[in-house]
Design a protein around this motif. Structure first.
Motif, PDB file in Angstrom:
ATOM      1  N   SER A  98       0.855  -1.192   0.000  1.00  0.00           N
ATOM      2  CA  SER A  98       0.000   0.000   0.000  1.00  0.00           C
ATOM      3  C   SER A  98       0.888   1.237   0.000  1.00  0.00           C
ATOM      4  CB  SER A  98      -0.938  -0.021   1.209  1.00  0.00           C
ATOM      5  OG  SER A  98      -0.193  -0.072   2.411  1.00  0.00           O
ATOM      6  N   ALA A  99       0.323   2.353  -0.437  1.00  0.00           N
ATOM      7  CA  ALA A  99       1.101   3.581  -0.613  1.00  0.00           C
ATOM      8  C   ALA A  99       1.746   4.086   0.677  1.00  0.00           C
ATOM      9  CB  ALA A  99       0.215   4.670  -1.216  1.00  0.00           C
ATOM     10  N   GLY A 100       1.188   3.726   1.843  1.00  0.00           N
ATOM     11  CA  GLY A 100       1.719   4.225   3.101  1.00  0.00           C
ATOM     12  C   GLY A 100       3.024   3.585   3.556  1.00  0.00           C
ATOM     13  N   LEU A 101       3.431   2.520   2.898  1.00  0.00           N
ATOM     14  CA  LEU A 101       4.655   1.835   3.314  1.00  0.00           C
ATOM     15  C   LEU A 101       5.876   2.639   2.872  1.00  0.00           C
ATOM     16  CD1 LEU A 101       4.946  -1.069   4.670  1.00  0.00           C
ATOM     17  CD2 LEU A 101       6.033  -1.658   2.535  1.00  0.00           C
ATOM     18  N   ILE A 146       6.649 -11.280   6.655  1.00  0.00           N
ATOM     19  CA  ILE A 146       5.633 -10.251   6.390  1.00  0.00           C
ATOM     20  C   ILE A 146       4.779 -10.013   7.632  1.00  0.00           C
ATOM     21  CG2 ILE A 146       3.594  -9.681   5.006  1.00  0.00           C
ATOM     22  CD1 ILE A 146       6.378  -9.489   3.518  1.00  0.00           C
ATOM     23  N   ASP A 147       4.371 -11.093   8.314  1.00  0.00           N
ATOM     24  CA  ASP A 147       3.571 -10.953   9.534  1.00  0.00           C
ATOM     25  C   ASP A 147       4.315 -10.142  10.596  1.00  0.00           C
ATOM     26  OD1 ASP A 147       1.456 -12.316   8.434  1.00  0.00           O
ATOM     27  OD2 ASP A 147       1.752 -14.159   9.597  1.00  0.00           O
ATOM     28  N   SER A 148       5.636 -10.328  10.686  1.00  0.00           N
ATOM     29  CA  SER A 148       6.401  -9.580  11.689  1.00  0.00           C
ATOM     30  C   SER A 148       6.398  -8.085  11.359  1.00  0.00           C
ATOM     31  CB  SER A 148       7.823 -10.119  11.819  1.00  0.00           C
ATOM     32  OG  SER A 148       8.602  -9.801  10.684  1.00  0.00           O
ATOM     33  N   TYR A 149       6.456  -7.723  10.084  1.00  0.00           N
ATOM     34  CA  TYR A 149       6.369  -6.311   9.708  1.00  0.00           C
ATOM     35  C   TYR A 149       4.970  -5.767   9.951  1.00  0.00           C
ATOM     36  CZ  TYR A 149      10.996  -5.712   7.727  1.00  0.00           C
ATOM     37  OH  TYR A 149      12.347  -5.598   7.570  1.00  0.00           O
ATOM     38  N   HIS A 150       3.950  -6.546   9.580  1.00  0.00           N
ATOM     39  CA  HIS A 150       2.580  -6.092   9.791  1.00  0.00           C
ATOM     40  C   HIS A 150       2.287  -5.938  11.286  1.00  0.00           C
ATOM     41  CE1 HIS A 150       1.014  -7.511   5.595  1.00  0.00           C
ATOM     42  NE2 HIS A 150       1.674  -6.382   5.527  1.00  0.00           N
ATOM     43  N   ALA A 151       2.770  -6.863  12.112  1.00  0.00           N
ATOM     44  CA  ALA A 151       2.521  -6.812  13.557  1.00  0.00           C
ATOM     45  C   ALA A 151       3.202  -5.600  14.190  1.00  0.00           C
ATOM     46  CB  ALA A 151       2.997  -8.098  14.223  1.00  0.00           C
ATOM     47  N   SER A 152       4.373  -5.214  13.649  1.00  0.00           N
ATOM     48  CA  SER A 152       5.090  -4.076  14.221  1.00  0.00           C
ATOM     49  C   SER A 152       4.498  -2.743  13.771  1.00  0.00           C
ATOM     50  CB  SER A 152       6.577  -4.141  13.877  1.00  0.00           C
ATOM     51  OG  SER A 152       6.764  -3.958  12.481  1.00  0.00           O
ATOM     52  N   SER A 153       3.636  -2.792  12.766  1.00  0.00           N
ATOM     53  CA  SER A 153       2.956  -1.578  12.303  1.00  0.00           C
ATOM     54  C   SER A 153       1.746  -1.359  13.203  1.00  0.00           C
ATOM     55  CB  SER A 153       2.522  -1.753  10.846  1.00  0.00           C
ATOM     56  OG  SER A 153       1.642  -0.720  10.479  1.00  0.00           O
ATOM     57  N   SER A 154       1.697  -0.232  13.871  1.00  0.00           N
ATOM     58  CA  SER A 154       0.617   0.027  14.839  1.00  0.00           C
ATOM     59  C   SER A 154      -0.754   0.080  14.175  1.00  0.00           C
ATOM     60  CB  SER A 154       0.888   1.333  15.580  1.00  0.00           C
ATOM     61  OG  SER A 154       0.963   2.408  14.655  1.00  0.00           O
ATOM     62  N   SER A 155      -0.800   0.328  12.867  1.00  0.00           N
ATOM     63  CA  SER A 155      -2.097   0.463  12.213  1.00  0.00           C
ATOM     64  C   SER A 155      -2.604  -0.846  11.629  1.00  0.00           C
ATOM     65  CB  SER A 155      -1.996   1.506  11.093  1.00  0.00           C
ATOM     66  OG  SER A 155      -1.038   1.091  10.154  1.00  0.00           O
ATOM     67  N   TYR A 156      -1.830  -1.902  11.749  1.00  0.00           N
ATOM     68  CA  TYR A 156      -2.272  -3.176  11.179  1.00  0.00           C
ATOM     69  C   TYR A 156      -3.016  -3.963  12.240  1.00  0.00           C
ATOM     70  CZ  TYR A 156      -2.282  -7.448   8.432  1.00  0.00           C
ATOM     71  OH  TYR A 156      -2.679  -8.557   7.733  1.00  0.00           O
ATOM     72  N   SER A 157      -4.204  -4.416  11.932  1.00  0.00           N
ATOM     73  CA  SER A 157      -5.052  -5.051  12.956  1.00  0.00           C
ATOM     74  C   SER A 157      -5.087  -6.566  12.834  1.00  0.00           C
ATOM     75  CB  SER A 157      -6.462  -4.487  12.836  1.00  0.00           C
ATOM     76  OG  SER A 157      -6.969  -4.780  11.546  1.00  0.00           O
ATOM     77  N   GLY A 158      -3.955  -7.183  13.045  1.00  0.00           N
ATOM     78  CA  GLY A 158      -3.934  -8.650  13.013  1.00  0.00           C
ATOM     79  C   GLY A 158      -3.201  -9.182  11.810  1.00  0.00           C
ATOM     80  N   SER A 159      -2.588 -10.336  11.961  1.00  0.00           N
ATOM     81  CA  SER A 159      -1.837 -10.909  10.850  1.00  0.00           C
ATOM     82  C   SER A 159      -2.417 -12.278  10.515  1.00  0.00           C
ATOM     83  CB  SER A 159      -0.362 -11.043  11.216  1.00  0.00           C
ATOM     84  OG  SER A 159      -0.215 -11.834  12.360  1.00  0.00           O
ATOM     85  N   LYS A 160      -2.703 -12.458   9.249  1.00  0.00           N
ATOM     86  CA  LYS A 160      -3.276 -13.718   8.806  1.00  0.00           C
ATOM     87  C   LYS A 160      -2.433 -14.266   7.677  1.00  0.00           C
ATOM     88  CE  LYS A 160      -7.954 -12.135   9.661  1.00  0.00           C
ATOM     89  NZ  LYS A 160      -9.085 -11.503   9.018  1.00  0.00           N
ATOM     90  N   ASN A 161      -2.295 -15.554   7.637  1.00  0.00           N
ATOM     91  CA  ASN A 161      -1.602 -16.190   6.527  1.00  0.00           C
ATOM     92  C   ASN A 161      -2.603 -16.326   5.393  1.00  0.00           C
ATOM     93  OD1 ASN A 161      -0.320 -17.788   4.689  1.00  0.00           O
ATOM     94  ND2 ASN A 161       0.130 -19.453   6.110  1.00  0.00           N
ATOM     95  N   VAL A 162      -2.358 -15.623   4.312  1.00  0.00           N
ATOM     96  CA  VAL A 162      -3.253 -15.711   3.160  1.00  0.00           C
ATOM     97  C   VAL A 162      -2.495 -16.235   1.947  1.00  0.00           C
ATOM     98  CG1 VAL A 162      -4.899 -13.980   3.917  1.00  0.00           C
ATOM     99  CG2 VAL A 162      -2.872 -13.253   2.659  1.00  0.00           C
ATOM    100  N   ALA A 163      -1.494 -17.054   2.209  1.00  0.00           N
ATOM    101  CA  ALA A 163      -0.693 -17.589   1.111  1.00  0.00           C
ATOM    102  C   ALA A 163      -1.575 -18.379   0.170  1.00  0.00           C
ATOM    103  CB  ALA A 163       0.414 -18.485   1.669  1.00  0.00           C
ATOM    104  N   GLY A 164      -1.404 -18.129  -1.103  1.00  0.00           N
ATOM    105  CA  GLY A 164      -2.196 -18.820  -2.109  1.00  0.00           C
ATOM    106  C   GLY A 164      -1.660 -20.181  -2.450  1.00  0.00           C
ATOM    107  N   ARG A 165      -0.411 -20.440  -2.149  1.00  0.00           N
ATOM    108  CA  ARG A 165       0.183 -21.728  -2.494  1.00  0.00           C
ATOM    109  C   ARG A 165       1.019 -22.208  -1.313  1.00  0.00           C
ATOM    110  NH1 ARG A 165       2.413 -19.914  -8.243  1.00  0.00           N
ATOM    111  NH2 ARG A 165       2.340 -22.075  -8.792  1.00  0.00           N
ATOM    112  N   SER A 166       1.407 -23.458  -1.392  1.00  0.00           N
ATOM    113  CA  SER A 166       2.321 -23.975  -0.373  1.00  0.00           C
ATOM    114  C   SER A 166       3.496 -24.617  -1.046  1.00  0.00           C
ATOM    115  CB  SER A 166       1.625 -24.969   0.526  1.00  0.00           C
ATOM    116  OG  SER A 166       1.091 -26.021  -0.238  1.00  0.00           O
TER     117      SER A 166
END
Length: 166
Positions: A98-101, A146-166
């Protein structure tokens, strides 16, 4: 102003990673992973087309540059940013956010993803170069990063694994 919204209509945080694409030197998409709920929910054919189109634009930009160019490295719009890192072997790692990063974060994360690729894909005895990446450990470690970056961002409300493949 109005808050930025993802493709699912959810309000996006100030800085959220959206999508990871890895494109081989022939322009084939060999890996893609949604990195947040705000990422575009497209079908596999759409992602293949996007990978191929980006590869073509990258090649065109190198040809029309007035002097030697490394191709597309960054793109910015009012709603998202794109960072591209091309390896010496021609593999392209494309990361959208997103543009805010902030840009240095984007650059740092794409390098960390490249290191994960070297550790979990290249060192995998079952992986063949330039073929689609189906390596669970790689996906798992990218998701954790990615979850660690999202979790450290105060505006991110939760981290979910949305990987499309394994």
């Amino acid at each position: 102003g109005n808050p930025a919204r993802g493709h699912d209509g959810a309000v996006m945080g100030s800085g959220q990673f959206l999508q990871l694409l890895i494109i081989n030197k022939a322009g084939g998409l060999i890996y893609n992973q949604n990195l947040s709920p705000g990422a575009p929910q497209l079908g596999s054919n759409d992602w293949l087309r996007i990978g191929s189109t980006f590869h073509s634009l990258y090649a065109i930009m190198m040809q029309i540059a007035p002097e030697a160019s490394k191709g597309i490295q960054k793109l910015e719009t009012e709603t998202f940013k794109l960072e591209c890192f091309q390896t010496l072997t021609g593999l392209k790692f494309v990361l959208t956010a997103s543009a805010g990063l902030v840009q240095p974060t984007l650059e740092a994360v794409i390098r960390q993803i490249y290191e994960l690729y070297a550790d979990y894909v290249l060192k995998n005895p079952f992986y063949e170069l330039d073929m689609p990446i189906r390596c669970e450990l790689f996906t798992k470690h990218v998701t954790s990063l990615i979850d660690s970056y999202h979790a450290s961002s105060s505006s991110y409300s939760g981290s979910k694994n949305v990987a499309g493949r394994s």
